[in-house]
Motif scaffolding. Structure first.
Motif, PDB file in Angstrom:
ATOM      1  N   HIS A  47       0.855  -1.158  -0.021  1.00  0.00           N
ATOM      2  CA  HIS A  47      -0.006   0.028  -0.148  1.00  0.00           C
ATOM      3  C   HIS A  47       0.836   1.087   0.077  1.00  0.00           C
ATOM      4  O   HIS A  47       1.677   1.546   0.923  1.00  0.00           O
ATOM      5  CB  HIS A  47      -1.056   0.051   1.344  1.00  0.00           C
ATOM      6  CG  HIS A  47      -1.839   1.120   1.195  1.00  0.00           C
ATOM      7  ND1 HIS A  47      -1.410   2.213   2.134  1.00  0.00           N
ATOM      8  CD2 HIS A  47      -3.000   1.655   0.611  1.00  0.00           C
ATOM      9  CE1 HIS A  47      -2.375   3.268   1.954  1.00  0.00           C
ATOM     10  NE2 HIS A  47      -3.477   2.671   1.228  1.00  0.00           N
ATOM     11  N   SER A  48       0.951   1.988  -0.992  1.00  0.00           N
ATOM     12  CA  SER A  48       1.977   3.081  -1.227  1.00  0.00           C
ATOM     13  C   SER A  48       1.254   4.437  -0.777  1.00  0.00           C
ATOM     14  O   SER A  48       2.217   5.565  -0.305  1.00  0.00           O
ATOM     15  CB  SER A  48       2.254   2.899  -2.860  1.00  0.00           C
ATOM     16  OG  SER A  48       1.553   3.365  -3.469  1.00  0.00           O
ATOM     17  N   LYS A  49       0.198   4.745  -0.948  1.00  0.00           N
ATOM     18  CA  LYS A  49      -0.391   5.932  -0.224  1.00  0.00           C
ATOM     19  C   LYS A  49      -1.742   5.987  -0.333  1.00  0.00           C
ATOM     20  O   LYS A  49      -2.616   5.188  -0.916  1.00  0.00           O
ATOM     21  CB  LYS A  49      -0.014   7.076  -1.492  1.00  0.00           C
ATOM     22  CG  LYS A  49      -0.281   8.323  -1.175  1.00  0.00           C
ATOM     23  CD  LYS A  49       0.356   9.279  -2.393  1.00  0.00           C
ATOM     24  CE  LYS A  49      -0.046  10.612  -2.405  1.00  0.00           C
ATOM     25  NZ  LYS A  49       0.378  11.377  -3.326  1.00  0.00           N
ATOM     26  N   SER A  50      -2.557   6.853   0.487  1.00  0.00           N
ATOM     27  CA  SER A  50      -3.976   7.233   0.474  1.00  0.00           C
ATOM     28  C   SER A  50      -4.283   8.641   0.241  1.00  0.00           C
ATOM     29  O   SER A  50      -3.107   9.383   0.800  1.00  0.00           O
ATOM     30  CB  SER A  50      -4.459   6.860   1.877  1.00  0.00           C
ATOM     31  OG  SER A  50      -4.274   5.360   2.238  1.00  0.00           O
ATOM     32  N   THR A  51      -5.126   9.327  -0.519  1.00  0.00           N
ATOM     33  CA  THR A  51      -5.358  10.356  -0.579  1.00  0.00           C
ATOM     34  C   THR A  51      -6.788  10.538  -0.726  1.00  0.00           C
ATOM     35  O   THR A  51      -7.750   9.605  -0.758  1.00  0.00           O
ATOM     36  CB  THR A  51      -4.762  11.099  -1.742  1.00  0.00           C
ATOM     37  OG1 THR A  51      -5.247  10.242  -2.993  1.00  0.00           O
ATOM     38  CG2 THR A  51      -3.259  10.991  -1.957  1.00  0.00           C
ATOM     39  N   VAL A  52      -7.272  11.944  -0.464  1.00  0.00           N
ATOM     40  CA  VAL A  52      -8.872  12.213  -0.480  1.00  0.00           C
ATOM     41  C   VAL A  52      -8.752  13.299  -1.522  1.00  0.00           C
ATOM     42  O   VAL A  52      -8.128  14.318  -1.419  1.00  0.00           O
ATOM     43  CB  VAL A  52      -9.239  12.683   0.671  1.00  0.00           C
ATOM     44  CG1 VAL A  52     -10.742  12.925   0.618  1.00  0.00           C
ATOM     45  CG2 VAL A  52      -9.427  11.566   1.805  1.00  0.00           C
ATOM     46  N   VAL A  53      -9.690  13.251  -2.565  1.00  0.00           N
ATOM     47  CA  VAL A  53     -10.012  14.234  -3.344  1.00  0.00           C
ATOM     48  C   VAL A  53     -11.541  14.881  -3.199  1.00  0.00           C
ATOM     49  O   VAL A  53     -12.408  13.975  -3.355  1.00  0.00           O
ATOM     50  CB  VAL A  53     -10.090  13.677  -4.869  1.00  0.00           C
ATOM     51  CG1 VAL A  53     -10.398  15.007  -5.957  1.00  0.00           C
ATOM     52  CG2 VAL A  53      -8.489  13.228  -5.403  1.00  0.00           C
ATOM     53  N   ALA A  54     -11.412  15.905  -2.622  1.00  0.00           N
ATOM     54  CA  ALA A  54     -12.733  16.282  -1.702  1.00  0.00           C
ATOM     55  C   ALA A  54     -13.452  17.119  -2.606  1.00  0.00           C
ATOM     56  O   ALA A  54     -14.886  17.341  -2.506  1.00  0.00           O
ATOM     57  CB  ALA A  54     -12.345  17.100  -0.417  1.00  0.00           C
ATOM     58  N   ASP A  55     -12.921  17.741  -3.816  1.00  0.00           N
ATOM     59  CA  ASP A  55     -13.955  18.415  -4.755  1.00  0.00           C
ATOM     60  C   ASP A  55     -14.787  17.482  -5.793  1.00  0.00           C
ATOM     61  O   ASP A  55     -14.242  16.765  -6.398  1.00  0.00           O
ATOM     62  CB  ASP A  55     -12.570  19.218  -5.795  1.00  0.00           C
ATOM     63  CG  ASP A  55     -13.370  20.036  -6.808  1.00  0.00           C
ATOM     64  OD1 ASP A  55     -14.904  20.121  -6.872  1.00  0.00           O
ATOM     65  OD2 ASP A  55     -12.799  20.559  -7.703  1.00  0.00           O
ATOM     66  N   LYS A  56     -16.118  17.764  -5.391  1.00  0.00           N
ATOM     67  CA  LYS A  56     -17.088  16.923  -5.871  1.00  0.00           C
ATOM     68  C   LYS A  56     -17.257  17.139  -7.442  1.00  0.00           C
ATOM     69  O   LYS A  56     -17.692  16.437  -7.966  1.00  0.00           O
ATOM     70  CB  LYS A  56     -18.581  17.377  -5.283  1.00  0.00           C
ATOM     71  CG  LYS A  56     -18.621  16.670  -4.090  1.00  0.00           C
ATOM     72  CD  LYS A  56     -19.795  17.085  -3.019  1.00  0.00           C
ATOM     73  CE  LYS A  56     -19.822  16.505  -1.756  1.00  0.00           C
ATOM     74  NZ  LYS A  56     -21.236  16.636  -1.372  1.00  0.00           N
ATOM     75  N   SER A  57     -16.780  18.206  -7.861  1.00  0.00           N
ATOM     76  CA  SER A  57     -16.733  18.331  -9.478  1.00  0.00           C
ATOM     77  C   SER A  57     -15.453  17.440 -10.219  1.00  0.00           C
ATOM     78  O   SER A  57     -15.320  17.572 -11.403  1.00  0.00           O
ATOM     79  CB  SER A  57     -16.628  19.945  -9.733  1.00  0.00           C
ATOM     80  OG  SER A  57     -15.377  20.562  -9.214  1.00  0.00           O
ATOM     81  N   ASN A  58     -14.447  17.215  -9.332  1.00  0.00           N
ATOM     82  CA  ASN A  58     -13.443  16.547  -9.879  1.00  0.00           C
ATOM     83  C   ASN A  58     -13.939  15.144 -10.183  1.00  0.00           C
ATOM     84  O   ASN A  58     -14.413  14.440  -9.477  1.00  0.00           O
ATOM     85  CB  ASN A  58     -12.106  16.657  -9.044  1.00  0.00           C
ATOM     86  CG  ASN A  58     -10.849  16.123  -9.458  1.00  0.00           C
ATOM     87  OD1 ASN A  58     -10.887  14.997  -9.995  1.00  0.00           O
ATOM     88  ND2 ASN A  58      -9.682  16.801  -9.159  1.00  0.00           N
ATOM     89  N   LEU A  60     -12.059  12.587 -10.210  1.00  0.00           N
ATOM     90  CA  LEU A  60     -11.347  11.440  -9.199  1.00  0.00           C
ATOM     91  C   LEU A  60     -11.725  11.913  -7.670  1.00  0.00           C
ATOM     92  O   LEU A  60     -11.307  11.382  -6.711  1.00  0.00           O
ATOM     93  CB  LEU A  60      -9.949  11.938  -9.408  1.00  0.00           C
ATOM     94  CG  LEU A  60      -9.210  11.671 -10.766  1.00  0.00           C
ATOM     95  CD1 LEU A  60      -7.848  11.912 -10.763  1.00  0.00           C
ATOM     96  CD2 LEU A  60      -9.589  10.004 -11.099  1.00  0.00           C
ATOM     97  N   HIS A  61     -12.964  12.539  -7.634  1.00  0.00           N
ATOM     98  CA  HIS A  61     -13.570  12.633  -6.183  1.00  0.00           C
ATOM     99  C   HIS A  61     -13.592  11.303  -5.461  1.00  0.00           C
ATOM    100  O   HIS A  61     -14.119  10.340  -6.051  1.00  0.00           O
ATOM    101  CB  HIS A  61     -14.886  13.540  -6.205  1.00  0.00           C
ATOM    102  CG  HIS A  61     -15.773  13.462  -5.022  1.00  0.00           C
ATOM    103  ND1 HIS A  61     -16.496  12.583  -4.682  1.00  0.00           N
ATOM    104  CD2 HIS A  61     -15.553  14.300  -4.078  1.00  0.00           C
ATOM    105  CE1 HIS A  61     -17.090  12.924  -3.365  1.00  0.00           C
ATOM    106  NE2 HIS A  61     -16.464  13.936  -3.155  1.00  0.00           N
ATOM    107  N   GLY A  62     -13.111  11.202  -4.274  1.00  0.00           N
ATOM    108  CA  GLY A  62     -13.229  10.099  -3.508  1.00  0.00           C
ATOM    109  C   GLY A  62     -12.076   9.834  -2.587  1.00  0.00           C
ATOM    110  O   GLY A  62     -11.247  10.555  -2.715  1.00  0.00           O
TER     111      GLY A  62
END
Length: 165
Positions: A47-58, A60-62
């Motif tokens: 497991h190399s990384k965790s991120t959050v894309v918060a912008d609902k218009s993106n 890649l949101h999630g």
């Protein structure tokens, strides 16, 4: 009848496994280019990384949990050029709020990058996307993936993230 020499036997013992490995890799890359499916065992990879894309218009949101196979791991850790067969998997879940805490919701999609020098139009990477089923999603690998990787991660082999211990 001709007798086989020790050299000939050693050569065959050395070449046959190498050729089989190359054929398996080529078959996997060819299958990947056709859509295929995400690797079944990717959650057992590093497991190399965790991120959050918060912008609902993106798109890649999630919540993103990113995994890397053993071919890609040494290069991710130390830098350099990725070898053919390096694979990154990005498992994306929706974002939900429960009791004031943001948590991963249902599976949204799985994104896959496979290093293959045959993928010339996308910097040597095959890009794939799968819905939760997992069924291959129709994407334009250049427009939907590579253009962003090219503009933001060219100096790191088109891979955005660095290994997080």
């Amino acid at each position: 009848m001709k007798k086989h020499t020790g050299f000939g036997r050693r050569l065959v013992r050395t070449l046959v496994p190498s050729l089989l490995s190359v054929l398996i890799l080529l078959a996997a890359v060819a299958r990947a280019g056709e859509g295929g499916a995400p690797p079944k065992d990717f959650r057992s990879w590093a497991h190399s990384k965790s991120t959050v894309v918060a912008d609902k218009s993106n798109p890649l949101h999630g919540f993103h949990n990113q995994y890397v196979n053993q071919v890609a791991l040494p290069t991710l850790r130390k830098g350099g050029e990725y070898k053919d067969g390096a694979v990154f998997v990005d498992s994306v879940n929706a974002i939900e709020e429960k009791n004031g805490i943001y948590v991963p919701g249902p599976k949204a999609k799985t994104l896959v990058m496979i290093k293959s020098r045959k993928a010339e139009s996308t910097g040597g990477w095959v890009f794939q996307a799968f819905d939760p089923a997992p069924k291959a999603m129709k994407i334009d690998p250049v427009k939907n993936c590579f253009e962003c990787h090219e503009s933001g991660a060219k100096e790191s082999g088109f891979v955005f993230h660095k290994y997080a211990e």
